[in-house]
Scaffold this motif. Structure first.
Motif, PDB file in Angstrom:
ATOM      1  N   VAL A 160     -11.270   2.222 -16.050  1.00 55.09           N
ATOM      2  CA  VAL A 160     -10.178   1.316 -15.672  1.00 55.09           C
ATOM      3  C   VAL A 160      -9.997   1.337 -14.149  1.00 55.09           C
ATOM      4  CG1 VAL A 160      -7.701   0.857 -15.867  1.00 55.09           C
ATOM      5  CG2 VAL A 160      -9.001   1.616 -17.877  1.00 55.09           C
ATOM      6  N   GLY A 161     -10.113   0.186 -13.515  1.00 54.62           N
ATOM      7  CA  GLY A 161      -9.841   0.092 -12.085  1.00 54.62           C
ATOM      8  C   GLY A 161      -8.344   0.164 -11.831  1.00 54.62           C
ATOM      9  N   VAL A 162      -7.951   0.781 -10.720  1.00 56.47           N
ATOM     10  CA  VAL A 162      -6.528   0.927 -10.396  1.00 56.47           C
ATOM     11  C   VAL A 162      -6.273   0.401  -8.989  1.00 56.47           C
ATOM     12  CG1 VAL A 162      -4.588   2.505 -10.120  1.00 56.47           C
ATOM     13  CG2 VAL A 162      -6.303   2.955 -11.880  1.00 56.47           C
ATOM     14  N   LEU A 163      -5.399  -0.598  -8.884  1.00 63.73           N
ATOM     15  CA  LEU A 163      -4.970  -1.131  -7.595  1.00 63.73           C
ATOM     16  C   LEU A 163      -3.521  -0.716  -7.379  1.00 63.73           C
ATOM     17  CD1 LEU A 163      -5.454  -2.899  -5.081  1.00 63.73           C
ATOM     18  CD2 LEU A 163      -4.678  -4.863  -6.436  1.00 63.73           C
ATOM     19  N   VAL A 164      -3.297   0.208  -6.435  1.00 64.46           N
ATOM     20  CA  VAL A 164      -1.957   0.696  -6.138  1.00 64.46           C
ATOM     21  C   VAL A 164      -1.333  -0.155  -5.040  1.00 64.46           C
ATOM     22  CG1 VAL A 164      -0.660   2.641  -5.186  1.00 64.46           C
ATOM     23  CG2 VAL A 164      -2.444   3.055  -6.870  1.00 64.46           C
ATOM     24  N   LEU A 165      -0.088  -0.563  -5.258  1.00 61.48           N
ATOM     25  CA  LEU A 165       0.654  -1.343  -4.274  1.00 61.48           C
ATOM     26  C   LEU A 165       1.691  -0.458  -3.587  1.00 61.48           C
ATOM     27  CD1 LEU A 165       1.363  -4.646  -6.271  1.00 61.48           C
ATOM     28  CD2 LEU A 165      -0.558  -4.138  -4.749  1.00 61.48           C
ATOM     29  N   SER A 166       1.791  -0.570  -2.269  1.00 60.31           N
ATOM     30  CA  SER A 166       2.755   0.224  -1.508  1.00 60.31           C
ATOM     31  C   SER A 166       3.530  -0.673  -0.564  1.00 60.31           C
ATOM     32  CB  SER A 166       2.027   1.318  -0.711  1.00 60.31           C
ATOM     33  OG  SER A 166       2.944   2.043   0.095  1.00 60.31           O
ATOM     34  N   ALA A 167       4.812  -0.354  -0.371  1.00 53.10           N
ATOM     35  CA  ALA A 167       5.633  -1.124   0.557  1.00 53.10           C
ATOM     36  C   ALA A 167       5.403  -0.705   2.002  1.00 53.10           C
ATOM     37  CB  ALA A 167       7.112  -0.981   0.197  1.00 53.10           C
ATOM     38  N   HIS A 168       4.742   0.449   2.205  1.00 55.86           N
ATOM     39  CA  HIS A 168       4.583   0.987   3.552  1.00 55.86           C
ATOM     40  C   HIS A 168       3.144   1.432   3.798  1.00 55.86           C
ATOM     41  CE1 HIS A 168       8.958   1.046   3.658  1.00 55.86           C
ATOM     42  NE2 HIS A 168       8.953   1.747   2.535  1.00 55.86           N
ATOM     43  N   VAL A 169       2.763   1.489   5.077  1.00 50.95           N
ATOM     44  CA  VAL A 169       1.450   2.018   5.456  1.00 50.95           C
ATOM     45  C   VAL A 169       1.505   3.541   5.357  1.00 50.95           C
ATOM     46  CG1 VAL A 169      -0.244   2.246   7.314  1.00 50.95           C
ATOM     47  CG2 VAL A 169       0.975   0.078   7.000  1.00 50.95           C
ATOM     48  N   GLU A 170       0.823   4.088   4.365  1.00 58.64           N
ATOM     49  CA  GLU A 170       0.817   5.529   4.122  1.00 58.64           C
ATOM     50  C   GLU A 170      -0.628   5.994   3.938  1.00 58.64           C
ATOM     51  OE1 GLU A 170       4.932   6.221   1.716  1.00 58.64           O
ATOM     52  OE2 GLU A 170       3.505   4.840   0.798  1.00 58.64           O
ATOM     53  N   PRO A 171      -1.341   6.230   5.057  1.00 64.55           N
ATOM     54  CA  PRO A 171      -2.772   6.534   4.977  1.00 64.55           C
ATOM     55  C   PRO A 171      -3.093   7.752   4.111  1.00 64.55           C
ATOM     56  CG  PRO A 171      -2.135   6.044   7.236  1.00 64.55           C
ATOM     57  CD  PRO A 171      -0.871   6.136   6.439  1.00 64.55           C
ATOM     58  N   HIS A 172      -2.216   8.762   4.120  1.00 68.84           N
ATOM     59  CA  HIS A 172      -2.513   9.967   3.336  1.00 68.84           C
ATOM     60  C   HIS A 172      -2.564   9.654   1.846  1.00 68.84           C
ATOM     61  CE1 HIS A 172       1.802   9.554   3.842  1.00 68.84           C
ATOM     62  NE2 HIS A 172       2.034  10.370   2.837  1.00 68.84           N
ATOM     63  N   TYR A 173      -1.747   8.692   1.394  1.00 69.36           N
ATOM     64  CA  TYR A 173      -1.815   8.307  -0.009  1.00 69.36           C
ATOM     65  C   TYR A 173      -3.097   7.526  -0.296  1.00 69.36           C
ATOM     66  CZ  TYR A 173       3.074   9.702  -0.600  1.00 69.36           C
ATOM     67  OH  TYR A 173       4.246  10.405  -0.663  1.00 69.36           O
ATOM     68  N   ALA A 174      -3.522   6.696   0.644  1.00 60.20           N
ATOM     69  CA  ALA A 174      -4.772   5.962   0.463  1.00 60.20           C
ATOM     70  C   ALA A 174      -5.936   6.928   0.316  1.00 60.20           C
ATOM     71  CB  ALA A 174      -5.009   5.015   1.637  1.00 60.20           C
ATOM     72  N   ILE A 175      -5.945   7.988   1.136  1.00 55.59           N
ATOM     73  CA  ILE A 175      -7.006   8.992   1.060  1.00 55.59           C
ATOM     74  C   ILE A 175      -6.986   9.691  -0.297  1.00 55.59           C
ATOM     75  CG2 ILE A 175      -7.811  11.190   2.000  1.00 55.59           C
ATOM     76  CD1 ILE A 175      -6.747  10.226   4.727  1.00 55.59           C
ATOM     77  N   GLN A 176      -5.793  10.083  -0.746  1.00 58.77           N
ATOM     78  CA  GLN A 176      -5.679  10.764  -2.041  1.00 58.77           C
ATOM     79  C   GLN A 176      -6.183   9.873  -3.170  1.00 58.77           C
ATOM     80  OE1 GLN A 176      -1.799  12.623  -2.789  1.00 58.77           O
ATOM     81  NE2 GLN A 176      -1.478  12.745  -0.583  1.00 58.77           N
ATOM     82  N   LEU A 177      -5.899   8.580  -3.065  1.00 65.20           N
ATOM     83  CA  LEU A 177      -6.312   7.647  -4.111  1.00 65.20           C
ATOM     84  C   LEU A 177      -7.830   7.540  -4.168  1.00 65.20           C
ATOM     85  CD1 LEU A 177      -5.281   5.650  -6.245  1.00 65.20           C
ATOM     86  CD2 LEU A 177      -5.369   3.876  -4.483  1.00 65.20           C
ATOM     87  N   VAL A 178      -8.459   7.397  -3.011  1.00 62.71           N
ATOM     88  CA  VAL A 178      -9.918   7.308  -2.978  1.00 62.71           C
ATOM     89  C   VAL A 178     -10.538   8.594  -3.508  1.00 62.71           C
ATOM     90  CG1 VAL A 178     -11.933   7.085  -1.475  1.00 62.71           C
ATOM     91  CG2 VAL A 178      -9.945   5.644  -1.092  1.00 62.71           C
ATOM     92  N   GLU A 179      -9.913   9.736  -3.208  1.00 58.12           N
ATOM     93  CA  GLU A 179     -10.436  11.028  -3.654  1.00 58.12           C
ATOM     94  C   GLU A 179     -10.218  11.274  -5.140  1.00 58.12           C
ATOM     95  OE1 GLU A 179     -10.201  13.848   0.302  1.00 58.12           O
ATOM     96  OE2 GLU A 179      -8.404  13.649  -0.933  1.00 58.12           O
ATOM     97  N   SER A 180      -9.458  10.406  -5.815  1.00 55.88           N
ATOM     98  CA  SER A 180      -9.203  10.606  -7.244  1.00 55.88           C
ATOM     99  C   SER A 180     -10.469  10.501  -8.075  1.00 55.88           C
ATOM    100  CB  SER A 180      -8.169   9.586  -7.748  1.00 55.88           C
ATOM    101  OG  SER A 180      -8.715   8.274  -7.758  1.00 55.88           O
ATOM    102  N   GLY A 181     -11.482   9.823  -7.541  1.00 57.72           N
ATOM    103  CA  GLY A 181     -12.767   9.768  -8.238  1.00 57.72           C
ATOM    104  C   GLY A 181     -12.969   8.548  -9.111  1.00 57.72           C
ATOM    105  N   SER A 182     -11.986   7.672  -9.234  1.00 55.87           N
ATOM    106  CA  SER A 182     -12.148   6.477 -10.046  1.00 55.87           C
ATOM    107  C   SER A 182     -13.141   5.529  -9.378  1.00 55.87           C
ATOM    108  CB  SER A 182     -10.794   5.776 -10.216  1.00 55.87           C
ATOM    109  OG  SER A 182     -10.955   4.565 -10.931  1.00 55.87           O
TER     110      SER A 182
END
Length: 212
Positions: free
Chosen positions: A75-97
């Protein structure tokens, strides 16, 4: 397609945009627990998820994305954020999906950009919001492996970090396909990414860019 956002009007708006673009929205839910239950019942191609949902409105969406990567890696996951939060983007990519995206909510005002991100995530691609990439480009950098890259190679990597294909990189930077291929090979070589499949090397290169 499943949409998860606790703001009912925003959730309905995304569902309408996706429906108008030809996607079938099978469920629209208001919190991470409902999202996981809905995916367990009927796994979609893509889940569009708000990063902050009840009960704490902190990282419930990100936590759900990690859970989905473990329980339903297809399942692909597209996370939406109201703010620029690079550390969350990194964590998401590292999730392995294999299909992962991080998009600012302001992009939803451009239906074409939202639907393009959904399609790329659904196809197993990695999508990083251009606003996050721009923030990282402006950030002061300590010495790191990216210092070995030329200015043009950095530009190619910056567009790659948005999840773009070689063709899209060429169109953005006005480069011929073979020129893009050469720059991408140089990036892999200079970042010492030799022993992985090309798709994996692209993700590893993006991670190196985001961490720098």
């Amino acid at each position: 397609m499943i949409v998860a956002d606790d703001a009912a009007l925003f959730r309905a708006g995304i569902c309408r945009l996706l429906d108008d673009a030809g996607f079938q929205v099978t469920a629209a839910v208001g919190d991470a627990g409902e999202l996981l239950d809905a995916v367990d019942r009927e796994p979609p191609d893509v889940a569009v998820v708000d990063i902050r949902m009840p009960p704490t409105h902190t990282t419930e969406g990100l936590d759900a994305a990690r859970a989905l990567a473990a329980r339903h890696p297809q399942v692909g996951v597209l996370v939406l954020s109201a703010h620029v939060e690079p550390h969350y983007a990194i964590q998401l990519v590292e999730s392995g999906s294999p299909g992962t995206g991080y998009l600012l909510k302001e992009r939803v005002t451009d239906p074409a950009e939202l639907t393009d991100a959904v399609r790329r995530v659904g196809a197993g691609g990695v999508v990083i919001d251009p606003g996050v990439v721009a923030h990282l480009v402006r950030r002061r950098r300590a010495p790191n492996p990216l210092d070995a890259l030329s200015d043009r190679e950095r530009e190619v990597l910056a567009v790659m970090a948005e999840g773009r294909s070689n063709q899209a990189i060429g169109e953005r930077l006005f480069l011929a396909p073979k020129t893009v291929e050469a720059y991408v090979r140089n990036v892999f070589t200079k970042l010492d990414l030799h022993e992985a499949a090309d798709a994996n090397r692209r993700v590893l290169a993006v991670l190196a860019y985001l961490r720098a």
